[in-house]
Design a protein around this motif. Structure first.
Motif, PDB file in Angstrom:
ATOM      1  N   CYS A 215     -30.965   4.678  43.673  1.00 18.71           N
ATOM      2  CA  CYS A 215     -30.776   4.492  45.109  1.00 18.71           C
ATOM      3  C   CYS A 215     -31.039   3.054  45.552  1.00 18.71           C
ATOM      4  CB  CYS A 215     -31.636   5.460  45.879  1.00 18.71           C
ATOM      5  SG  CYS A 215     -33.353   5.211  45.533  1.00 18.71           S
ATOM      6  N   VAL A 216     -31.255   2.161  44.634  1.00 20.86           N
ATOM      7  CA  VAL A 216     -31.484   0.784  45.075  1.00 20.86           C
ATOM      8  C   VAL A 216     -30.307  -0.127  44.738  1.00 20.86           C
ATOM      9  CG1 VAL A 216     -33.993   0.809  45.112  1.00 20.86           C
ATOM     10  CG2 VAL A 216     -32.820   0.345  42.971  1.00 20.86           C
ATOM     11  N   ASN A 217     -29.187   0.436  44.305  1.00 22.81           N
ATOM     12  CA  ASN A 217     -28.090  -0.469  43.972  1.00 22.81           C
ATOM     13  C   ASN A 217     -27.490  -1.101  45.225  1.00 22.81           C
ATOM     14  OD1 ASN A 217     -25.761   0.909  44.933  1.00 22.81           O
ATOM     15  ND2 ASN A 217     -26.050   2.390  43.295  1.00 22.81           N
ATOM     16  N   THR A 218     -26.638  -2.062  44.996  1.00 24.62           N
ATOM     17  CA  THR A 218     -26.172  -2.872  46.127  1.00 24.62           C
ATOM     18  C   THR A 218     -25.403  -2.072  47.179  1.00 24.62           C
ATOM     19  OG1 THR A 218     -24.289  -3.353  44.776  1.00 24.62           O
ATOM     20  CG2 THR A 218     -25.987  -5.064  44.918  1.00 24.62           C
ATOM     21  N   MET A 219     -24.748  -1.004  46.740  1.00 23.73           N
ATOM     22  CA  MET A 219     -23.975  -0.258  47.722  1.00 23.73           C
ATOM     23  C   MET A 219     -24.860   0.594  48.614  1.00 23.73           C
ATOM     24  SD  MET A 219     -20.668   0.801  45.628  1.00 23.73           S
ATOM     25  CE  MET A 219     -21.618   1.585  44.401  1.00 23.73           C
ATOM     26  N   ASP A 220     -26.143   0.596  48.280  1.00 24.44           N
ATOM     27  CA  ASP A 220     -27.044   1.418  49.066  1.00 24.44           C
ATOM     28  C   ASP A 220     -27.946   0.558  49.941  1.00 24.44           C
ATOM     29  OD1 ASP A 220     -27.958   3.867  49.872  1.00 24.44           O
ATOM     30  OD2 ASP A 220     -29.623   3.826  48.449  1.00 24.44           O
ATOM     31  N   ALA A 221     -27.400  -0.545  50.376  1.00 25.43           N
ATOM     32  CA  ALA A 221     -28.195  -1.457  51.187  1.00 25.43           C
ATOM     33  C   ALA A 221     -28.580  -0.811  52.515  1.00 25.43           C
ATOM     34  CB  ALA A 221     -27.372  -2.703  51.452  1.00 25.43           C
ATOM     35  N   VAL A 222     -29.665  -1.290  53.092  1.00 23.32           N
ATOM     36  CA  VAL A 222     -30.081  -0.766  54.392  1.00 23.32           C
ATOM     37  C   VAL A 222     -29.203  -1.396  55.466  1.00 23.32           C
ATOM     38  CG1 VAL A 222     -32.041  -0.444  55.945  1.00 23.32           C
ATOM     39  CG2 VAL A 222     -32.428  -0.847  53.508  1.00 23.32           C
ATOM     40  N   PRO A 223     -28.562  -0.584  56.288  1.00 21.01           N
ATOM     41  CA  PRO A 223     -27.731  -1.170  57.342  1.00 21.01           C
ATOM     42  C   PRO A 223     -28.574  -2.039  58.293  1.00 21.01           C
ATOM     43  CG  PRO A 223     -27.369   1.179  57.143  1.00 21.01           C
ATOM     44  CD  PRO A 223     -28.548   0.846  56.297  1.00 21.01           C
ATOM     45  N   LYS A 224     -27.920  -3.016  58.890  1.00 18.73           N
ATOM     46  CA  LYS A 224     -28.624  -3.903  59.834  1.00 18.73           C
ATOM     47  C   LYS A 224     -29.247  -3.063  60.940  1.00 18.73           C
ATOM     48  CE  LYS A 224     -27.012  -8.007  58.325  1.00 18.73           C
ATOM     49  NZ  LYS A 224     -27.186  -7.491  56.959  1.00 18.73           N
ATOM     50  N   SER A 225     -30.467  -3.439  61.333  1.00 14.13           N
ATOM     51  CA  SER A 225     -31.144  -2.560  62.293  1.00 14.13           C
ATOM     52  C   SER A 225     -30.626  -2.765  63.714  1.00 14.13           C
ATOM     53  CB  SER A 225     -32.646  -2.743  62.226  1.00 14.13           C
ATOM     54  OG  SER A 225     -32.938  -4.043  62.615  1.00 14.13           O
ATOM     55  N   ASN A 226     -30.905  -1.805  64.500  1.00 10.37           N
ATOM     56  CA  ASN A 226     -30.440  -1.721  65.876  1.00 10.37           C
ATOM     57  C   ASN A 226     -31.358  -2.475  66.832  1.00 10.37           C
ATOM     58  OD1 ASN A 226     -28.224  -0.351  66.374  1.00 10.37           O
ATOM     59  ND2 ASN A 226     -29.173   1.591  66.868  1.00 10.37           N
ATOM     60  N   PRO A 227     -30.878  -2.866  68.001  1.00  9.29           N
ATOM     61  CA  PRO A 227     -31.792  -3.441  68.982  1.00  9.29           C
ATOM     62  C   PRO A 227     -32.949  -2.485  69.326  1.00  9.29           C
ATOM     63  CG  PRO A 227     -29.517  -3.387  69.802  1.00  9.29           C
ATOM     64  CD  PRO A 227     -29.497  -2.855  68.434  1.00  9.29           C
ATOM     65  N   ILE A 228     -32.602  -1.227  69.538  1.00  9.41           N
ATOM     66  CA  ILE A 228     -33.691  -0.282  69.820  1.00  9.41           C
ATOM     67  C   ILE A 228     -34.070   0.279  68.460  1.00  9.41           C
ATOM     68  CG2 ILE A 228     -34.369   1.753  71.166  1.00  9.41           C
ATOM     69  CD1 ILE A 228     -31.412   1.538  72.318  1.00  9.41           C
ATOM     70  N   ASP A 229     -35.271   0.004  68.050  1.00 13.62           N
ATOM     71  CA  ASP A 229     -35.578   0.408  66.697  1.00 13.62           C
ATOM     72  C   ASP A 229     -35.966   1.874  66.595  1.00 13.62           C
ATOM     73  OD1 ASP A 229     -36.018   0.610  64.065  1.00 13.62           O
ATOM     74  OD2 ASP A 229     -36.795  -1.428  63.895  1.00 13.62           O
ATOM     75  N   VAL A 230     -34.942   2.659  66.236  1.00 13.18           N
ATOM     76  CA  VAL A 230     -35.110   4.096  66.119  1.00 13.18           C
ATOM     77  C   VAL A 230     -36.126   4.426  65.032  1.00 13.18           C
ATOM     78  CG1 VAL A 230     -33.828   6.228  65.720  1.00 13.18           C
ATOM     79  CG2 VAL A 230     -32.691   4.290  66.750  1.00 13.18           C
ATOM     80  N   VAL A 231     -36.112   3.601  63.986  1.00 11.43           N
ATOM     81  CA  VAL A 231     -36.995   3.881  62.859  1.00 11.43           C
ATOM     82  C   VAL A 231     -38.463   3.703  63.263  1.00 11.43           C
ATOM     83  CG1 VAL A 231     -37.542   3.270  60.481  1.00 11.43           C
ATOM     84  CG2 VAL A 231     -35.180   3.182  61.265  1.00 11.43           C
ATOM     85  N   GLU A 232     -38.721   2.638  64.004  1.00  9.12           N
ATOM     86  CA  GLU A 232     -40.098   2.409  64.500  1.00  9.12           C
ATOM     87  C   GLU A 232     -40.562   3.600  65.331  1.00  9.12           C
ATOM     88  OE1 GLU A 232     -42.272   0.083  64.120  1.00  9.12           O
ATOM     89  OE2 GLU A 232     -41.138  -1.520  63.124  1.00  9.12           O
ATOM     90  N   THR A 233     -39.693   4.052  66.220  1.00  6.22           N
ATOM     91  CA  THR A 233     -40.049   5.168  67.088  1.00  6.22           C
ATOM     92  C   THR A 233     -40.361   6.408  66.258  1.00  6.22           C
ATOM     93  OG1 THR A 233     -38.352   4.275  68.517  1.00  6.22           O
ATOM     94  CG2 THR A 233     -39.305   6.392  69.192  1.00  6.22           C
ATOM     95  N   LEU A 234     -39.512   6.651  65.266  1.00  4.38           N
ATOM     96  CA  LEU A 234     -39.722   7.823  64.428  1.00  4.38           C
ATOM     97  C   LEU A 234     -41.058   7.716  63.693  1.00  4.38           C
ATOM     98  CD1 LEU A 234     -38.754  10.454  63.113  1.00  4.38           C
ATOM     99  CD2 LEU A 234     -37.380   9.098  61.529  1.00  4.38           C
ATOM    100  N   MET A 235     -41.353   6.514  63.207  1.00  2.51           N
ATOM    101  CA  MET A 235     -42.610   6.331  62.481  1.00  2.51           C
ATOM    102  C   MET A 235     -43.812   6.595  63.384  1.00  2.51           C
ATOM    103  SD  MET A 235     -41.934   3.414  59.650  1.00  2.51           S
ATOM    104  CE  MET A 235     -43.577   2.889  59.709  1.00  2.51           C
ATOM    105  N   GLU A 236     -43.713   6.102  64.601  1.00  2.00           N
ATOM    106  CA  GLU A 236     -44.812   6.327  65.546  1.00  2.00           C
ATOM    107  C   GLU A 236     -44.999   7.821  65.807  1.00  2.00           C
ATOM    108  OE1 GLU A 236     -44.235   4.080  69.187  1.00  2.00           O
ATOM    109  OE2 GLU A 236     -44.256   2.281  67.908  1.00  2.00           O
ATOM    110  N   ARG A 237     -43.883   8.495  65.980  1.00  2.00           N
ATOM    111  CA  ARG A 237     -43.969   9.934  66.249  1.00  2.00           C
ATOM    112  C   ARG A 237     -44.568  10.695  65.074  1.00  2.00           C
ATOM    113  NH1 ARG A 237     -38.785  12.167  69.481  1.00  2.00           N
ATOM    114  NH2 ARG A 237     -39.113  10.935  71.337  1.00  2.00           N
ATOM    115  N   MET A 238     -44.143  10.284  63.870  1.00  2.00           N
ATOM    116  CA  MET A 238     -44.672  10.963  62.685  1.00  2.00           C
ATOM    117  C   MET A 238     -46.182  10.777  62.614  1.00  2.00           C
ATOM    118  SD  MET A 238     -41.649   9.967  60.017  1.00  2.00           S
ATOM    119  CE  MET A 238     -42.616  10.038  58.569  1.00  2.00           C
ATOM    120  N   LYS A 239     -46.590   9.537  62.921  1.00  2.00           N
ATOM    121  CA  LYS A 239     -48.014   9.229  62.845  1.00  2.00           C
ATOM    122  C   LYS A 239     -48.793  10.041  63.886  1.00  2.00           C
ATOM    123  CE  LYS A 239     -50.679   5.156  62.450  1.00  2.00           C
ATOM    124  NZ  LYS A 239     -50.742   3.958  63.230  1.00  2.00           N
ATOM    125  N   LYS A 240     -48.238  10.004  65.081  1.00  2.00           N
ATOM    126  CA  LYS A 240     -48.883  10.715  66.170  1.00  2.00           C
ATOM    127  C   LYS A 240     -48.938  12.211  65.858  1.00  2.00           C
ATOM    128  CE  LYS A 240     -48.058  10.671  71.038  1.00  2.00           C
ATOM    129  NZ  LYS A 240     -46.982  10.201  71.862  1.00  2.00           N
TER     130      LYS A 240
END
Ligand SMILES: CC(C)C[C@H](N)C(=O)O
Length: 417
Positions: A175-200
Motif C-alpha cells: 500500500c505504499v507504492n507510488t500509485m497509492d499516494a495520499v491525495p492533496k489535502s483539503n482546505p477544511i481538514d476532514v482528517v483532523e476533524t475525524l482524529m479529534e472526534r476519535m480521540k474525544k
C-alpha cells in the motif's frame, strides 16, 4: 491485484478460498463451483460468474449446466430460495427453508453447512468486486478496477509492469507504492476533524454511563437513518435491475434488499440480538461440527480483517484507528438489523461521515449498483489502499451477517427436531 494492497489479508483469503473450493468438504467440485456461480449471479457480478464458470468447466463440469438453472439437478437448483434470501434479505431465512431442503431434496446437514458457507462467501466476494469496481472487459488485458483506472494516477505502464511481474508480484504491491499516494489535502481538514472526534470519543465513550434504553435508541436511530429515502447516492435505486446474463442462474431476479427498518414483514421479525447468537459462541461451533477445518480458517480471516491496521489515517501516522474500523464493521450489521447490546452506536454517528455511510449502505446492500461516482464520493483525502481496506471490512462483515442468519436457522432446525 486489488486485494494485494493488503497482503496479510490476501494470504488468508486465498487459503480459505482454496479450502472451500478445492479441499475438504462433502460436496463435489462441480457443485461447489456451481454454487459459487449462483451466489455471484445474485449480485450480478459478471467478473466472478465468468471466473467460476471457467473453474466449473476445468473441474469437468457439464457445459449444459451453464445454460441456467433448468439444466441442473433439482437438488442444486433447490438452493435458489436460500441463495436469494441470504443475498438480499437474510433475516427472512427460517428453519422452514432448511427443513424443505432436508426433506425435499435430501440435503444432509453437512452438505447444507458447506452450501451456506459457500453462498455467503461468494456473496461477500461479489460485494468486494463490485465495491472496488473489479470487472471484466473481454478485449482488455489490463486490470480493471476503480483503483487501477483512476485518471489522476500515473500512466498505465506502471500498472502493466506490476501486473506482469512474477507470481509473487502481489507481495510487492504494497500500500505504499507510488500509485497509492495520499491525495492533496483539503482546505477544511476532514482528517483532523475525524482524529479529534476519535480521540474525544475514546475518552468520553469509555466513561459515559448510558442506560439500556438509550443504547437501544441509538441503534434504532442509526437503523432508521440508513433506511431513509435519500440515503442512497445519486443513480442508485431500489427498483428492479435491468435484465442480465446472470439471470439464468437465479430465480426472481428482481428480488432485492429492502430496508430493514421499513420492511413489509417488520412485525414478524424481531431485531437480531448478537448476544443471543453470534459468531464466536454459536455459528463458529456449527461450522466446526459439520465442516471442521473451515471454522478455524474463517475465524482467522475475520480476525485479520477486523484487526488489520497500519496505524495511518490518510497522511497521518501513528493513529489508533480501532474505533473507526469497529464502527464500519458494526454499521454493516446494523443495516442488516443485527444489534450488539454492549456497543455504543453513538460511535457510528460520530465517526462515519454521511458519504461513507452511503457507500457502506450501497456496497453491502446494492453492490450491483456501485459506480465510479459512489466510490469516489467518500473519503477524498484518503489513499486508495484505505478505500480497498474499507471494502475488505465490508466483505467480511457482510459475510458474517449471512452466516449468522443462515446458521441460526439451521441451528433452530436441529434443536427442534
Ligand atoms: C480503513 C482505514 C481508515 C484504516 C487505516 N488506514 C489503518 O491503517 O488503520
Amino acid at each position: 491485484m486489488v486485494m494485494a494492497l493488503h497482503p496479510h489479508y490476501l494470504q488468508s483469503f486465498l487459503e480459505t478460498n482454496f479450502l472451500l473450493l478445492q479441499s475438504v468438504g462433502v460436496l463435489s467440485y462441480q457443485y461447489r463451483n456451481y454454487i459459487a456461480i449462483m451466489a455471484a449471479a445474485r449480485h450480478q457480478c459478471s467478473y466472478l460468474v465468468h471466473l467460476m464458470e471457467a473453474h466449473f468447466l476445468l473441474h469437468g463440469g457439464d457445459r449444459s449446466w451453464l445454460n441456467g438453472l433448468e439444466h441442473v439437478p433439482r437438488k442444486l437448483s433447490s438452493l435458489s430460495t436460500l441463495n436469494k434470501l441470504l443475498a438480499h434479505r437474510p433475516w427472512l431465512v427460517t428453519q422452514k427453508h432448511i427443513k424443505e431442503l432436508i426433506h425435499g431434496q435430501k440435503w444432509q446437514l453437512q452438505e447444507l453447512v458447506q452450501a451456506i458457507v459457500l453462498l455467503c462467501h461468494f456473496h461477500s466476494v461479489a460485494i468486494f468486486c463490485q465495491g472496488t469496481g473489479v470487472n471484466l472487459e473481454i478485449d482488455h488485458d489490463e486490470i480493471n478496477s476503480f483503483y487501477c483506472k483512476d485518471p489522476k494516477l500515473s500512466s498505465s505502464d506502471d500498472l502493466n509492469s506490476l501486473a506482469s511481474e512474477n507470481d509473487k508480484s502481489y507481495l510487492k504491491f504494497s500500500c505504499v507504492n507510488t500509485m497509492d499516494a495520499v491525495p492533496k489535502s483539503n482546505p477544511i481538514d476532514v482528517v483532523e476533524t475525524l482524529m479529534e472526534r476519535m480521540k474525544k470519543f475514546d475518552e468520553v465513550g469509555s466513561t459515559e454511563e448510558v442506560t439500556r434504553e438509550e443504547m437501544n435508541r441509538r441503534f434504532e436511530k442509526e437503523k432508521e437513518e440508513a433506511s431513509s429515502q435519500n440515503f442512497l447516492p445519486q443513480g442508485v435505486s431500489t427498483s428492479p435491475n435491468k435484465t442480465s446474463y446472470c439471470d439464468r442462474y437465479v430465480i426472481d431476479p428482481d428480488f432485492r434488499y429492502q430496508d430493514f427498518a421499513k420492511r413489509d414483514d417488520r412485525s414478524d421479525v424481531p431485531t437480531f440480538r448478537a448476544q443471543d447468537y453470534n459468531w464466536e459462541d454459536n455459528a463458529f461451533y456449527v461450522v466446526s461440527n459439520y465442516y471442521n477445518d473451515v471454522a478455524e480458517m474463517l475465524d482467522d480471516k475475520f480476525k485479520i480483517a477486523y484487526n488489520l491496521t497500519y496505524k495511518t489515517l490518510a497522511s497521518k501516522d501513528n493513529v489508533d484507528t480501532t474505533s473507526l474500523r469497529r464502527a464500519i464493521w458494526k454499521y454493516v450489521h446494523c443495516v442488516y438489523g443485527i444489534m450488539y447490546d454492549d456497543y455504543n452506536y453513538d460511535e457510528v454517528n460520530q465517526l462515519l461521515e454521511r458519504s461513507l455511510k452511503m457507500f457502506i449502505k450501497t456496497v453491502s446492500c446494492f453492490p450491483e449498483q456501485v459506480e465510479r461516482n459512489v466510490y469516489d464520493g467518500f473519503w477524498k483525502q484518503f489513499r486508495h489502499s484505505e478505500k480497498v481496506h474499507v471494502n475488505i471490512m465490508l466483505q467480511e462483515s457482510r459475510f458474517q451477517v449471512g452466516l449468522l442468519y443462515g446458521l441460526r436457522a439451521l441451528t433452530q432446525c436441529i434443536t427442534d427436531s
